[in-house]
Design a protein around this motif. Structure first.
Motif, PDB file in Angstrom:
ATOM      1  N   TYR A 126       0.857  -1.185   0.000  1.00  0.00           N
ATOM      2  CA  TYR A 126       0.000   0.000   0.000  1.00  0.00           C
ATOM      3  C   TYR A 126       0.893   1.235   0.000  1.00  0.00           C
ATOM      4  O   TYR A 126       1.909   1.283   0.701  1.00  0.00           O
ATOM      5  CB  TYR A 126      -0.897   0.015   1.238  1.00  0.00           C
ATOM      6  CG  TYR A 126      -1.582   1.348   1.459  1.00  0.00           C
ATOM      7  CD1 TYR A 126      -2.727   1.682   0.755  1.00  0.00           C
ATOM      8  CD2 TYR A 126      -1.055   2.280   2.335  1.00  0.00           C
ATOM      9  CE1 TYR A 126      -3.342   2.914   0.932  1.00  0.00           C
ATOM     10  CE2 TYR A 126      -1.669   3.511   2.522  1.00  0.00           C
ATOM     11  CZ  TYR A 126      -2.809   3.810   1.819  1.00  0.00           C
ATOM     12  OH  TYR A 126      -3.406   5.035   1.989  1.00  0.00           O
ATOM     13  N   ALA A 127       0.508   2.228  -0.763  1.00  0.00           N
ATOM     14  CA  ALA A 127       1.164   3.530  -0.746  1.00  0.00           C
ATOM     15  C   ALA A 127       0.077   4.575  -0.932  1.00  0.00           C
ATOM     16  O   ALA A 127      -0.839   4.402  -1.741  1.00  0.00           O
ATOM     17  CB  ALA A 127       2.200   3.637  -1.848  1.00  0.00           C
ATOM     18  N   GLY A 128       0.134   5.637  -0.147  1.00  0.00           N
ATOM     19  CA  GLY A 128      -0.893   6.661  -0.261  1.00  0.00           C
ATOM     20  C   GLY A 128      -0.445   7.983   0.321  1.00  0.00           C
ATOM     21  O   GLY A 128       0.601   8.085   0.962  1.00  0.00           O
ATOM     22  N   ALA A 129      -1.262   8.989   0.075  1.00  0.00           N
ATOM     23  CA  ALA A 129      -0.979  10.331   0.583  1.00  0.00           C
ATOM     24  C   ALA A 129      -2.297  10.994   0.944  1.00  0.00           C
ATOM     25  O   ALA A 129      -3.341  10.700   0.371  1.00  0.00           O
ATOM     26  CB  ALA A 129      -0.244  11.148  -0.470  1.00  0.00           C
ATOM     27  N   SER A 130      -2.240  11.885   1.919  1.00  0.00           N
ATOM     28  CA  SER A 130      -3.428  12.656   2.285  1.00  0.00           C
ATOM     29  C   SER A 130      -3.002  14.035   2.763  1.00  0.00           C
ATOM     30  O   SER A 130      -1.857  14.254   3.139  1.00  0.00           O
ATOM     31  CB  SER A 130      -4.215  11.934   3.398  1.00  0.00           C
ATOM     32  OG  SER A 130      -3.432  11.884   4.573  1.00  0.00           O
ATOM     33  N   GLY A 131      -3.936  14.946   2.721  1.00  0.00           N
ATOM     34  CA  GLY A 131      -3.654  16.306   3.168  1.00  0.00           C
ATOM     35  C   GLY A 131      -3.718  17.288   2.020  1.00  0.00           C
ATOM     36  O   GLY A 131      -4.113  16.959   0.908  1.00  0.00           O
ATOM     37  N   GLN A 132      -3.320  18.509   2.313  1.00  0.00           N
ATOM     38  CA  GLN A 132      -3.359  19.581   1.328  1.00  0.00           C
ATOM     39  C   GLN A 132      -1.985  19.757   0.699  1.00  0.00           C
ATOM     40  O   GLN A 132      -0.961  19.407   1.299  1.00  0.00           O
ATOM     41  CB  GLN A 132      -3.792  20.885   1.989  1.00  0.00           C
ATOM     42  CG  GLN A 132      -5.187  20.817   2.574  1.00  0.00           C
ATOM     43  CD  GLN A 132      -5.567  22.100   3.288  1.00  0.00           C
ATOM     44  OE1 GLN A 132      -4.732  22.928   3.580  1.00  0.00           O
ATOM     45  NE2 GLN A 132      -6.850  22.249   3.564  1.00  0.00           N
ATOM     46  N   VAL A 133      -1.973  20.341  -0.483  1.00  0.00           N
ATOM     47  CA  VAL A 133      -0.716  20.597  -1.181  1.00  0.00           C
ATOM     48  C   VAL A 133       0.190  21.420  -0.271  1.00  0.00           C
ATOM     49  O   VAL A 133      -0.230  22.401   0.330  1.00  0.00           O
ATOM     50  CB  VAL A 133      -0.973  21.335  -2.507  1.00  0.00           C
ATOM     51  CG1 VAL A 133       0.334  21.719  -3.191  1.00  0.00           C
ATOM     52  CG2 VAL A 133      -1.835  20.491  -3.424  1.00  0.00           C
ATOM     53  N   ALA A 166       1.405  20.280   2.482  1.00  0.00           N
ATOM     54  CA  ALA A 166       1.369  19.645   3.808  1.00  0.00           C
ATOM     55  C   ALA A 166       0.924  18.188   3.683  1.00  0.00           C
ATOM     56  O   ALA A 166       0.239  17.670   4.541  1.00  0.00           O
ATOM     57  CB  ALA A 166       0.426  20.412   4.725  1.00  0.00           C
ATOM     58  N   MET A 167       1.335  17.552   2.593  1.00  0.00           N
ATOM     59  CA  MET A 167       0.933  16.172   2.340  1.00  0.00           C
ATOM     60  C   MET A 167       1.639  15.217   3.298  1.00  0.00           C
ATOM     61  O   MET A 167       2.810  15.396   3.622  1.00  0.00           O
ATOM     62  CB  MET A 167       1.276  15.763   0.904  1.00  0.00           C
ATOM     63  CG  MET A 167       0.549  16.553  -0.163  1.00  0.00           C
ATOM     64  SD  MET A 167      -1.192  16.173  -0.260  1.00  0.00           S
ATOM     65  CE  MET A 167      -1.144  14.617  -1.063  1.00  0.00           C
ATOM     66  N   LEU A 168       0.912  14.212   3.736  1.00  0.00           N
ATOM     67  CA  LEU A 168       1.468  13.134   4.542  1.00  0.00           C
ATOM     68  C   LEU A 168       1.475  11.876   3.685  1.00  0.00           C
ATOM     69  O   LEU A 168       0.445  11.507   3.122  1.00  0.00           O
ATOM     70  CB  LEU A 168       0.634  12.907   5.801  1.00  0.00           C
ATOM     71  CG  LEU A 168       0.564  14.078   6.775  1.00  0.00           C
ATOM     72  CD1 LEU A 168      -0.413  13.757   7.898  1.00  0.00           C
ATOM     73  CD2 LEU A 168       1.943  14.373   7.341  1.00  0.00           C
ATOM     74  N   PHE A 169       2.625  11.227   3.581  1.00  0.00           N
ATOM     75  CA  PHE A 169       2.771  10.039   2.763  1.00  0.00           C
ATOM     76  C   PHE A 169       2.950   8.827   3.656  1.00  0.00           C
ATOM     77  O   PHE A 169       3.546   8.929   4.724  1.00  0.00           O
ATOM     78  CB  PHE A 169       3.975  10.175   1.824  1.00  0.00           C
ATOM     79  CG  PHE A 169       3.831  11.284   0.820  1.00  0.00           C
ATOM     80  CD1 PHE A 169       3.225  11.047  -0.396  1.00  0.00           C
ATOM     81  CD2 PHE A 169       4.274  12.563   1.113  1.00  0.00           C
ATOM     82  CE1 PHE A 169       3.082  12.069  -1.322  1.00  0.00           C
ATOM     83  CE2 PHE A 169       4.135  13.593   0.197  1.00  0.00           C
ATOM     84  CZ  PHE A 169       3.530  13.344  -1.020  1.00  0.00           C
ATOM     85  N   GLY A 170       2.423   7.702   3.220  1.00  0.00           N
ATOM     86  CA  GLY A 170       2.565   6.479   4.000  1.00  0.00           C
ATOM     87  C   GLY A 170       2.634   5.262   3.107  1.00  0.00           C
ATOM     88  O   GLY A 170       2.106   5.255   2.001  1.00  0.00           O
TER      89      GLY A 170
END
Length: 81
Positions: free
Chosen positions: A12-19, A21-25
């Motif tokens: 799994y790879a993903g990102a969330s948040g606003q441009v 201030a993105m958080l990647f995991g």
């Protein structure tokens, strides 16, 4: 990915948040899979995941299990005090 020899590989790879201030995991695991009644169990090297498969032969969810994003959370046995 589930294989015919009952092994699986999970990535799994993903990102969330606003441009800006993105958080990647990321997360990965591998192990063995099994199906009992309507529950798919992935027994990985890092952790075990359980998924309810409604419509798979029968539908039954035993008491205490809560579903979030399809994954079952089952209360663990507590050791006696």
């Amino acid at each position: 990915m589930l294989s015919e020899d009952y092994s699986f590989v999970y990535q799994y790879a993903g990102a969330s948040g606003q441009v800006g201030a993105m958080l990647f995991g990321t997360e990965d695991d591998e192990g063995e899979w099994s199906v009992k009644h309507d529950v798919l169990t992935l027994t990985g090297q890092k952790r075990t995941r359980r998924y309810l498969m409604p419509g798979y032969l029968a539908w039954s969810l035993y008491p205490g299990a809560i579903s979030r994003h399809g994954e079952l959370y089952i209360e663990k046995n507590r050791s006696p005090r």
